[in-house]
Design an enzyme around this catalytic site. Structure first.
Site, PDB file in Angstrom:
ATOM      1  CD  GLU A 189      12.226 -16.224 -15.439  1.00 54.50           C
ATOM      2  OE1 GLU A 189      11.607 -16.865 -16.300  1.00 54.50           O
ATOM      3  OE2 GLU A 189      12.049 -15.012 -15.239  1.00 54.50           O
ATOM      4  CB  CYS A 229      -0.860   0.049   1.250  1.00 51.72           C
ATOM      5  SG  CYS A 229      -1.946  -1.376   1.431  1.00 51.72           S
ATOM      6  CG  ASN A 241       3.010  -0.502   3.157  1.00 50.64           C
ATOM      7  OD1 ASN A 241       2.387  -1.384   2.566  1.00 50.64           O
ATOM      8  ND2 ASN A 241       4.304  -0.320   3.001  1.00 50.64           N
ATOM      9  CE  LYS A 258       5.014  -6.604 -16.465  1.00 48.47           C
ATOM     10  NZ  LYS A 258       6.183  -7.461 -16.181  1.00 48.47           N
ATOM     11  CG  HIS A 290      21.121 -37.299 -24.001  1.00 48.56           C
ATOM     12  ND1 HIS A 290      21.325 -38.630 -24.296  1.00 48.56           N
ATOM     13  CD2 HIS A 290      21.189 -37.204 -22.656  1.00 48.56           C
ATOM     14  CE1 HIS A 290      21.484 -39.321 -23.172  1.00 48.56           C
ATOM     15  NE2 HIS A 290      21.405 -38.467 -22.168  1.00 48.56           N
TER      16      HIS A 290
END
Ligand code: F6R
Length: 616
Positions: free
Chosen positions: A489, A2, A106, A611, A512
């Site tokens: 990633e 927040c 927050n 995005k 492989h």
């Protein structure tokens, strides 16, 4: 996440608070509110929706002598719901029963249930479902004419990570703010003071700031600021002059959004993990009213559907759910799933992972599974997104808004959320001893701190590697077990922002085929963190080195075995082997980032990418 703000000075506070909240809207935007000391009263206005809704509510709300004496003291909030649904009652500022103490908060108060019960027994009347309201009520219970004293006593009773700003009608020229872990910074004008979650909130008004440390509280008056430590002693804090231009300010002082978001990871992780775990015991996912745990009853199989980075989070989820909850798991690229006529139905728990909650293919795959009778959960960073509307329940990551096209903080928060789901399934199915669950909960809760430690010292080791590999034409990534999704990633991050050709393989697959690609010019990134398979990873490293490739290994701090076999190591802190991906991926994010920058590219806007992919 927040956003909070407070102002005390000589100018009308309403416009200043609204302007500041606009700069904090990236932290949350499902509801907002402000409280102003006006005409001897506190006028509080809250509204569901973004700040436009608050502005509209303010212009139609009754005013106390506002025209003659506009308020010059006030607090404001923009919310990202954690405890309690998105509605006006749960929006901040929260107020004690007498209406004299107002707070904006927050973060998360972990022991709010116990505190709330005690305060109710003492006569407090609660009007929201939030954890934040206990702070207002506690402050009032401790108040005896000294707001700073009440804040100190309140802090001593709160568990969790949070920051807040408090206002009391009995001391109308004073704001008191406090911080434990969650961010808080003070702005010092000539005859006015500001406090906020982040500098951009007041940068248009002052560039002189004092940073508040965890555990401290601060008293703000027009033109004066007093910081006190845990013992109540006054602390002298250096005044820092911020020289950011508007664009840098938007990025919190970082050169790009991607870098800012890499460095925001600990914050988002703490918010995603802390209030869903109980130290020494287990996991509770029934938050925000969005997730009914009966969805997990009688599950016979888990199917994870996602695209891109979110798919990699799903791959890690498979290891964790299989290992801990002993349930079979399928992980599918969403764009392929629907065209395979998949076998799915009752008994299956389908988890659609999507930070945006709007990826076309993930939505289509989730809908197909639901139409065939599976129960579907959206694991997303975006409250109210289409994925949440198409699902039976939502499990939110709390990374805050991610603007950089390459996912970073949303990925690590997705990992945290899949670990939580896996652990909860293990608890419900009784597949792990309570002591092991408690150990994993502790390890999960330790991750935000480890991420902070890692990032604090990471740049030099990444820079040393970038120096010799930034102009390579091809990178190969490899790992084993949970190191495989980390390799995937890392490889995706580098290709999407640096346009270097990359590939990623399970290390055991190298012989492989892919090993044919290697020569002296190839950097190989090996995920070699501590695990039962580390010796095998080292053998694979030796195989690629025998072909001349130069190996960059991600290792666990303190490991001495891997370093002997590689050109460079980048260390991450030790954690449970299953949780290691969450730390191991961070050097790969930064490596990709620094290589892209070294090549003169803008990592925030990689070519050809968007995005959110809302088309097939
Ligand atoms: C990569 C990246 C993409 C997204 C993918 C899914 O850095 O950001 O691969 O992960 O487009 O997006 P969401 O999670 O919004 O469904």
């Amino acid at each position: 996440m927040c956003g909070i703000i407070g102002y005390v000075g000589a100018r009308p506070a309403e416009a200043i608070l609204l302007g500041g909240l606009r700069k904090l809207e990236y932290r949350g935007y499902d509801s907002a509110g402000i409280s102003l000391v006006e005409g001897g009263e506190i006028r509080s206005v809250r509204a569901v929706g973004n700040l436009d809704h608050l502005e509209a509510a303010l212009s139609s709300a009754p005013v106390n002598g506002r025209v003659a004496t506009p308020a010059t003291v006030g607090i404001g909030h923009t919310r990202w719901a954690t405890h309690g649904r998105v509605n006006e009652a749960n929006a901040h500022p929260h107020v004690d029963t007498s209406g004299r103490v107002h707070v904006v908060v927050n973060g998360i108060v972990e022991n709010y249930v116990k505190l709330r019960e005690r305060l109710i027994a003492d006569g407090a009347v609660f009007t929201s479902e939030t954890d934040a309201e206990v702070i207002a009520q506690l402050l009032a219970s401790h108040y005896n004419g000294d707001l700073a004293g009440a804040v100190a006593s309140t802090l001593a009773e709160l568990d969790g990570s949070f920051s807040f700003v408090a206002l009391c009608l009995d001391e109308p020229d004073l704001l008191v703010a406090a911080r434990r872990e969650s961010p808080l910074v003070v702005g010092c004008g000539a005859d006015e003071s500001f406090v906020a979650s982040a500098v951009p909130a007041f940068l248009a008004d002052t560039r002189s700031v004092r940073y508040i440390e965890s555990g401290e509280l601060v008293l703000l008056r027009a033109g004066s600021v007093e910081i006190r430590d845990r013992t109540g002693a006054v602390v002298e804090r250096e005044l820092v002059e911020i020289d950011w231009d508007d664009e840098t300010a938007e990025k919190g002082g970082f050169e790009t959004f991607m870098l800012k978001e890499i460095y925001e990871q600990a914050d988002g992780l703490a918010e995603t993990i802390n209030d869903r775990t109980v130290r020494g015991s287990g996991v509770d996912l029934a938050d925000e009213g969005a997730f009914d745990e009966s969805l997990l009853d009688g599950v016979q199989r888990v199917v994870i559907l996602a695209c891109g980075t979110a798919y990699h989070a799903g791959l890690v989820g498979r290891y964790a759910i299989e290992e801990w909850a002993r349930l079979p798991v399928d992980v599918d690229v969403a764009s392929e799933y629907q065209y395979r006529n998949p076998i799915v139905g009752p008994g299956d728990l389908v988890v659609g992972i999507s930070q945006s909650g709007e990826s076309f293919d993930t939505l289509a795959a989730m809908r197909l599974a639901r139409a065939r009778g599976a129960r579907v959960i959206a694991l997303t960073n975006s409250m109210g997104s289409q994925a949440t509307r198409d699902a039976d329940g939502a499990l939110y990551t709390r990374a805050g808004l991610e603007i950089g096209v390459a996912a970073t903080k949303t990925f690590t928060c997705q990992l945290a959320a899949v670990y939580l789901l896996a652990l909860r399934l293990a608890e419900l199915r009784d597949t792990l001893p309570a002591a092991r669950i408690a150990e994993l909960v502790l390890a999960l809760r330790g991750l935000p701190q480890l991420v902070d430690e890692l990032l604090a010292g990471l740049e030099p080791s990444v820079a040393a590697v970038v120096e010799w590999c930034w102009d390579a034409d091809f990178f190969l990534y490899m790992g084993r077990h949970v190191g495989v999704p980390v390799a995937l990633e890392g490889s995706l991050k580098l290709k999407e922002i640096s346009y270097i050709s990359t590939d990623a393989y399970p290390a055991g697959e190298m012989k492989h085929g892919p090993i044919a690609l290697l020569d002296e010019s190839t950097p190989v990134v090996a995920i070699a963190t501590d695990s039962p398979l580390l010796a095998k990873v080292i053998s694979n490293i030796q195989e690629v080195r025998a072909r001349g490739a130069k190996v960059i290994a991600i290792t666990t701090a303190g490991d001495t075995t891997v370093a002997q076999h590689v050109e460079a190591t980048i260390e991450v802190p030790a954690t449970d082997a299953m949780l290691a991906p969450l730390l191991a991926v961070i050097p790969l994010q930064l490596l990709a980032y620094r290589i892209a920058m070294r090549r003169g590219l803008n990592p925030d806007q990689p070519r050809n990418l968007a995005k959110t992919v809302t088309v097939e």
